[in-house]
Design an enzyme around this catalytic site. Structure first.
Site, PDB file in Angstrom:
ATOM      1  N   ARG A   9      53.309  44.273  45.351  1.00 29.88           N
ATOM      2  CA  ARG A   9      54.075  43.066  46.067  1.00 29.88           C
ATOM      3  C   ARG A   9      55.418  43.007  46.401  1.00 29.88           C
TER       4      ARG A   9
ATOM      5  N   GLY B  41      46.111  53.065  39.358  1.00 27.21           N
ATOM      6  CA  GLY B  41      45.318  54.254  38.802  1.00 27.21           C
ATOM      7  C   GLY B  41      45.130  54.363  37.401  1.00 27.21           C
ATOM      8  N   GLY B  42      45.713  53.150  36.661  1.00 27.17           N
ATOM      9  CA  GLY B  42      45.435  53.334  35.215  1.00 27.17           C
ATOM     10  C   GLY B  42      44.099  52.571  34.797  1.00 27.17           C
TER      11      GLY B  42
ATOM     12  N   TYR C 253      32.447  43.733  51.846  1.00 25.29           N
ATOM     13  CA  TYR C 253      32.380  42.554  52.651  1.00 25.29           C
ATOM     14  C   TYR C 253      33.808  42.393  53.447  1.00 25.29           C
TER      15      TYR C 253
ATOM     16  N   ASP D  28      55.206  46.678  40.881  1.00 32.12           N
ATOM     17  CA  ASP D  28      54.319  45.824  41.206  1.00 32.12           C
ATOM     18  C   ASP D  28      54.295  45.815  42.967  1.00 32.12           C
TER      19      ASP D  28
ATOM     20  N   GLY E  31      39.589  51.736  35.760  1.00 31.24           N
ATOM     21  CA  GLY E  31      38.654  51.455  36.553  1.00 31.24           C
ATOM     22  C   GLY E  31      38.600  52.510  37.665  1.00 31.24           C
ATOM     23  N   LEU E  32      38.398  52.346  38.693  1.00 30.09           N
ATOM     24  CA  LEU E  32      38.081  53.193  39.986  1.00 30.09           C
ATOM     25  C   LEU E  32      39.343  54.099  40.179  1.00 30.09           C
TER      26      LEU E  32
HETATM   27  C1  HXC Z   1      41.066  29.708  40.053  1.00 30.14           C
HETATM   28  C2  HXC Z   1      42.891  31.042  39.486  1.00 30.14           C
HETATM   29  C3  HXC Z   1      42.283  31.935  38.730  1.00 30.14           C
HETATM   30  C4  HXC Z   1      40.880  31.680  38.776  1.00 30.14           C
HETATM   31  C5  HXC Z   1      44.163  32.746  38.505  1.00 30.14           C
HETATM   32  N1  HXC Z   1      44.307  31.607  39.284  1.00 30.14           N
HETATM   33  N2  HXC Z   1      42.866  32.868  38.187  1.00 30.14           N
HETATM   34  N3  HXC Z   1      42.545  30.005  40.118  1.00 30.14           N
HETATM   35  N4  HXC Z   1      40.313  30.343  39.378  1.00 30.14           N
HETATM   36  N5  HXC Z   1      40.224  32.459  38.124  1.00 30.14           N
HETATM   37  C6  HXC Z   1      45.399  30.876  39.918  1.00 30.14           C
HETATM   38  C7  HXC Z   1      46.556  30.602  38.783  1.00 30.14           C
HETATM   39  O1  HXC Z   1      45.971  29.185  38.344  1.00 30.14           O
HETATM   40  C8  HXC Z   1      47.757  30.494  39.603  1.00 30.14           C
HETATM   41  O2  HXC Z   1      47.879  29.453  40.552  1.00 30.14           O
HETATM   42  C9  HXC Z   1      47.611  31.713  40.537  1.00 30.14           C
HETATM   43  O3  HXC Z   1      46.184  31.794  40.682  1.00 30.14           O
HETATM   44  C10 HXC Z   1      48.243  32.990  39.890  1.00 30.14           C
HETATM   45  O4  HXC Z   1      47.778  33.176  38.791  1.00 30.14           O
HETATM   46  P1  HXC Z   1      48.423  34.028  37.545  1.00 30.14           P
HETATM   47  O5  HXC Z   1      47.594  34.182  36.623  1.00 30.14           O
HETATM   48  O6  HXC Z   1      49.837  33.904  37.562  1.00 30.14           O
HETATM   49  O7  HXC Z   1      48.447  35.545  38.360  1.00 30.14           O
HETATM   50  P2  HXC Z   1      48.656  36.928  37.838  1.00 30.14           P
HETATM   51  O8  HXC Z   1      49.097  36.930  36.427  1.00 30.14           O
HETATM   52  O9  HXC Z   1      49.565  37.494  38.765  1.00 30.14           O
HETATM   53  O10 HXC Z   1      47.323  37.568  38.009  1.00 30.14           O
HETATM   54  C11 HXC Z   1      46.657  37.874  39.083  1.00 30.14           C
HETATM   55  C12 HXC Z   1      45.271  37.744  39.216  1.00 30.14           C
HETATM   56  C13 HXC Z   1      44.536  38.482  37.945  1.00 30.14           C
HETATM   57  C14 HXC Z   1      44.868  38.243  40.370  1.00 30.14           C
HETATM   58  C15 HXC Z   1      44.780  36.091  38.955  1.00 30.14           C
HETATM   59  O11 HXC Z   1      43.255  38.194  38.110  1.00 30.14           O
HETATM   60  C16 HXC Z   1      44.687  40.049  37.878  1.00 30.14           C
HETATM   61  O12 HXC Z   1      45.983  40.355  37.474  1.00 30.14           O
HETATM   62  N6  HXC Z   1      43.947  40.977  38.613  1.00 30.14           N
HETATM   63  C17 HXC Z   1      44.002  42.271  38.799  1.00 30.14           C
HETATM   64  C18 HXC Z   1      42.807  43.171  38.502  1.00 30.14           C
HETATM   65  C19 HXC Z   1      41.610  42.515  39.236  1.00 30.14           C
HETATM   66  O13 HXC Z   1      41.442  41.467  39.881  1.00 30.14           O
HETATM   67  N7  HXC Z   1      40.588  43.567  39.594  1.00 30.14           N
HETATM   68  C20 HXC Z   1      39.317  42.984  40.198  1.00 30.14           C
HETATM   69  C21 HXC Z   1      39.245  43.913  41.359  1.00 30.14           C
HETATM   70  S1  HXC Z   1      37.513  43.937  41.878  1.00 30.14           S
HETATM   71  P3  HXC Z   1      48.726  27.937  40.183  1.00 30.14           P
HETATM   72  O14 HXC Z   1      48.515  27.125  41.241  1.00 30.14           O
HETATM   73  O15 HXC Z   1      48.047  27.496  38.876  1.00 30.14           O
HETATM   74  O16 HXC Z   1      49.959  28.451  39.903  1.00 30.14           O
HETATM   75  C22 HXC Z   1      37.566  43.758  43.527  1.00 30.14           C
HETATM   76  C23 HXC Z   1      36.268  43.869  44.442  1.00 30.14           C
HETATM   77  C24 HXC Z   1      35.113  43.822  43.924  1.00 30.14           C
HETATM   78  O17 HXC Z   1      38.788  43.470  44.183  1.00 30.14           O
HETATM   79  C25 HXC Z   1      33.817  43.858  44.862  1.00 30.14           C
HETATM   80  C26 HXC Z   1      32.557  44.088  43.909  1.00 30.14           C
HETATM   81  C27 HXC Z   1      31.310  44.223  44.705  1.00 30.14           C
HETATM   82  P1  NAP Z   2      40.634  47.218  38.260  1.00 27.00           P
HETATM   83  O1  NAP Z   2      40.294  48.470  37.252  1.00 27.00           O
HETATM   84  O2  NAP Z   2      40.768  46.003  37.764  1.00 27.00           O
HETATM   85  O3  NAP Z   2      41.500  47.885  39.125  1.00 27.00           O
HETATM   86  C1  NAP Z   2      42.696  46.882  39.649  1.00 27.00           C
HETATM   87  C2  NAP Z   2      44.034  47.534  39.366  1.00 27.00           C
HETATM   88  O4  NAP Z   2      45.065  47.017  40.438  1.00 27.00           O
HETATM   89  C3  NAP Z   2      44.602  47.643  38.048  1.00 27.00           C
HETATM   90  O5  NAP Z   2      44.664  48.757  37.355  1.00 27.00           O
HETATM   91  C4  NAP Z   2      45.636  46.930  37.971  1.00 27.00           C
HETATM   92  O6  NAP Z   2      46.549  47.144  37.162  1.00 27.00           O
HETATM   93  C5  NAP Z   2      46.312  46.884  39.575  1.00 27.00           C
HETATM   94  N1  NAP Z   2      47.047  46.121  40.151  1.00 27.00           N
HETATM   95  C6  NAP Z   2      46.640  44.512  40.155  1.00 27.00           C
HETATM   96  N2  NAP Z   2      47.619  43.790  40.677  1.00 27.00           N
HETATM   97  C7  NAP Z   2      48.627  44.746  40.935  1.00 27.00           C
HETATM   98  C8  NAP Z   2      49.944  44.631  41.368  1.00 27.00           C
HETATM   99  N3  NAP Z   2      50.462  43.533  41.950  1.00 27.00           N
HETATM  100  N4  NAP Z   2      50.848  45.626  41.591  1.00 27.00           N
HETATM  101  C9  NAP Z   2      50.175  46.879  41.138  1.00 27.00           C
HETATM  102  N5  NAP Z   2      49.073  47.029  40.715  1.00 27.00           N
HETATM  103  C10 NAP Z   2      48.458  45.965  40.712  1.00 27.00           C
HETATM  104  O7  NAP Z   2      39.276  46.943  39.277  1.00 27.00           O
HETATM  105  P2  NAP Z   2      38.439  48.273  40.066  1.00 27.00           P
HETATM  106  O8  NAP Z   2      37.142  47.586  39.925  1.00 27.00           O
HETATM  107  O9  NAP Z   2      38.507  49.547  39.503  1.00 27.00           O
HETATM  108  O10 NAP Z   2      38.925  47.917  41.626  1.00 27.00           O
HETATM  109  C11 NAP Z   2      39.693  49.093  42.203  1.00 27.00           C
HETATM  110  C12 NAP Z   2      39.498  49.027  43.549  1.00 27.00           C
HETATM  111  O11 NAP Z   2      38.230  49.163  44.057  1.00 27.00           O
HETATM  112  C13 NAP Z   2      39.826  47.555  44.182  1.00 27.00           C
HETATM  113  O12 NAP Z   2      40.678  47.617  45.370  1.00 27.00           O
HETATM  114  C14 NAP Z   2      38.881  46.862  44.155  1.00 27.00           C
HETATM  115  O13 NAP Z   2      39.042  45.877  45.330  1.00 27.00           O
HETATM  116  C15 NAP Z   2      37.869  47.794  44.701  1.00 27.00           C
HETATM  117  N6  NAP Z   2      36.577  47.854  44.565  1.00 27.00           N
HETATM  118  C16 NAP Z   2      35.778  47.835  43.544  1.00 27.00           C
HETATM  119  C17 NAP Z   2      34.403  47.641  43.348  1.00 27.00           C
HETATM  120  C18 NAP Z   2      33.589  47.436  42.075  1.00 27.00           C
HETATM  121  O14 NAP Z   2      32.352  47.103  42.149  1.00 27.00           O
HETATM  122  N7  NAP Z   2      34.305  47.890  41.010  1.00 27.00           N
HETATM  123  C19 NAP Z   2      33.791  47.188  44.547  1.00 27.00           C
HETATM  124  C20 NAP Z   2      34.284  46.849  46.074  1.00 27.00           C
HETATM  125  C21 NAP Z   2      35.846  47.392  45.912  1.00 27.00           C
HETATM  126  P3  NAP Z   2      47.711  46.294  36.442  1.00 27.00           P
HETATM  127  O15 NAP Z   2      47.062  45.134  35.764  1.00 27.00           O
HETATM  128  O16 NAP Z   2      48.293  47.011  35.358  1.00 27.00           O
HETATM  129  O17 NAP Z   2      48.891  45.702  37.401  1.00 27.00           O
END
Ligand code: HXC
Ligand code: NAP
Length: 309
Positions: free
Chosen positions: A76, A24-25, A156, A74, A27-28
């Site tokens: 997880r 909740g901190g 998707y 977290d 984006g959406l």
């Molecule tokens: C390949 C990758 C990678 C990348 C990380 N890894 N990024 N591999 N390409 N771009 C690999 C690392 O090398 C590592 O594997 C493993 O993944 C874990 O990486 P960490 O960096 O240690 O993970 P962590 O710090 O926990 O970060 C998690 C994360 C990061 C998912 C990688 O992106 C994150 O914190 N995301 C949170 C926010 C987010 O993703 N928001 C988008 C939501 S949009 P190895 O083997 O090297 O150990 C969405 C839908 C959108 O969901 C739809 C749009 C229409």
């Molecule tokens: P975002 O801002 O990156 O939001 C993702 C959030 O998840 C961050 O606040 C992040 O906070 C939190 N998060 C990630 N790993 C976590 C963990 N291990 N424990 C607790 N929190 C964690 O992206 P967003 O676009 O707003 O996405 C929000 C939701 O909408 C997601 O479910 C995404 O799949 C969905 N969605 C988005 C879109 C789009 O166009 N934006 C489209 C389809 C679906 P921390 O890094 O502080 O943990």
């Protein structure tokens, strides 16, 4: 200009609701939290980065006058969620709604992913959502309380998508959980919904999902039949309605809010939108003349309803 970016529900529509939004901190999640507060709810927000949550809490409290509880957790880790929900109940006197919004995602050819990279996304999306649902649900059931779970998936989740396979697997699992528990836990007064957003610009998604230099291929005015990205308020309006008492007869519903994007990709001939209006007269005349010629020579009848008679 249509009013899609305006608040929809009447003030106080969520008065007294205690809501937990994962992620909740930013984006959406942040946009939904803001609107829930405007409608009178108290909202706890949970994710890994406490500083981000605290700043959001300060800003949204100042903007709305509502109460925000930032909690590091977290998703997880089951015990961290149990602890965060206990803190929420202590602070707000209860918990009525869980929004599973936290996610992890990035684009990559699947064969380039390590198994840990696959794990990290599935663990946040699927394990995070079932951890939170289980922790909240067990408490509701034991205490004979009603509750609502809103899961944020993606369009998707049912089509699948290349290059985001861990996310597609995780979201498909969350979709299955939504529909399964909507039936199983209805007897406890626990409703389950999902929202499947199409493109809604956020830093988190855009930084990880749109490769630099490929903005043209992701041009939303072409990809989305309605010709634009979603506005955060549109999604917040839908979320607020689903978790409100007005949505009480909805259960197990998945609402896709994407301007028709996924259907455009699915429709065999949808790319014909590219044909200029002026060309259609010539195209139609050409097809009609070929059909007439085929019918006159008798070959058309073989494919018609009389074929084989
Ligand atoms: C390949 C990758 C990678 C990348 C990380 N890894 N990024 N591999 N390409 N771009 C690999 C690392 O090398 C590592 O594997 C493993 O993944 C874990 O990486 P960490 O960096 O240690 O993970 P962590 O710090 O926990 O970060 C998690 C994360 C990061 C998912 C990688 O992106 C994150 O914190 N995301 C949170 C926010 C987010 O993703 N928001 C988008 C939501 S949009 P190895 O083997 O090297 O150990 C969405 C839908 C959108 O969901 C739809 C749009 C229409
Ligand atoms: P975002 O801002 O990156 O939001 C993702 C959030 O998840 C961050 O606040 C992040 O906070 C939190 N998060 C990630 N790993 C976590 C963990 N291990 N424990 C607790 N929190 C964690 O992206 P967003 O676009 O707003 O996405 C929000 C939701 O909408 C997601 O479910 C995404 O799949 C969905 N969605 C988005 C879109 C789009 O166009 N934006 C489209 C389809 C679906 P921390 O890094 O502080 O943990």
């Amino acid at each position: 200009m249509p009013n899609y970016n305006q608040p929809m529900l009447r003030p106080e529509a969520l008065k007294g609701k205690r809501i937990f939004v994962t992620g909740g901190g930013t984006g959406l999640g942040r946009s939904m939290t803001r609107y829930f507060l405007e409608l009178g709810a108290s909202v706890a927000i949970g994710s890994r980065k406490l500083e981000v949550l605290e700043q959001t809490a300060r800003e949204l409290e100042a903007e709305t006058g509502g109460k925000v509880l930032p909690l590091a957790c977290d998703v997880r880790k089951y015990n961290e969620l149990e602890e965060a929900f206990a803190r929420t109940r202590e602070t707000f006197g209860g918990l009525d709604v869980l929004v599973n919004n936290a996610a992890g995602n990035f684009i990559s050819p699947t064969e380039r992913l390590s198994h840990r990279a696959f794990d990290v996304v599935v663990d946040i999306v699927l394990k995070g959502s079932y951890n939170a649902t289980l922790a909240a649900g067990k408490h509701w059931i034991e205490n004979k309380q009603a509750g609502t779970v809103l899961n944020i998936v993606t369009s998707y989740a049912w089509t699948g998508s290349g290059y985001v396979v861990p996310s597609a697997c995780g979201k498909a699992g969350v979709l299955a959980m939504t529909r399964s528990l909507a039936v199983e836990w209805a007897k406890y007064g626990i409703r389950h919904h999902a929202i499947a957003p199409g493109p809604f610009p956020t830093e988190g998604a855009w930084d990880r999902l749109i490769p630099p230099g490929m903005e043209e291929q992701f041009d939303l005015s072409k990809r989305v039949p309605l010709g634009r990205a979603g506005d955060h308020q549109e999604l917040a309006n839908l979320a607020a309605y689903l978790v409100s008492d007005f949505g009480q007869y909805l259960n197990g519903e998945v609402v896709c809010i994407d301007g028709g994007e996924w259907l455009q990709g699915a429709g065999e001939f949808s790319q014909l939108s590219a044909v200029p209006e002026a060309m259609w007269d010539a195209i139609q005349a050409g097809i009609k003349s070929k059909t007439k010629t085929a019918n006159r020579s008798g070959s058309g009848a073989k494919n018609g309803p009389e074929a084989g008679q």
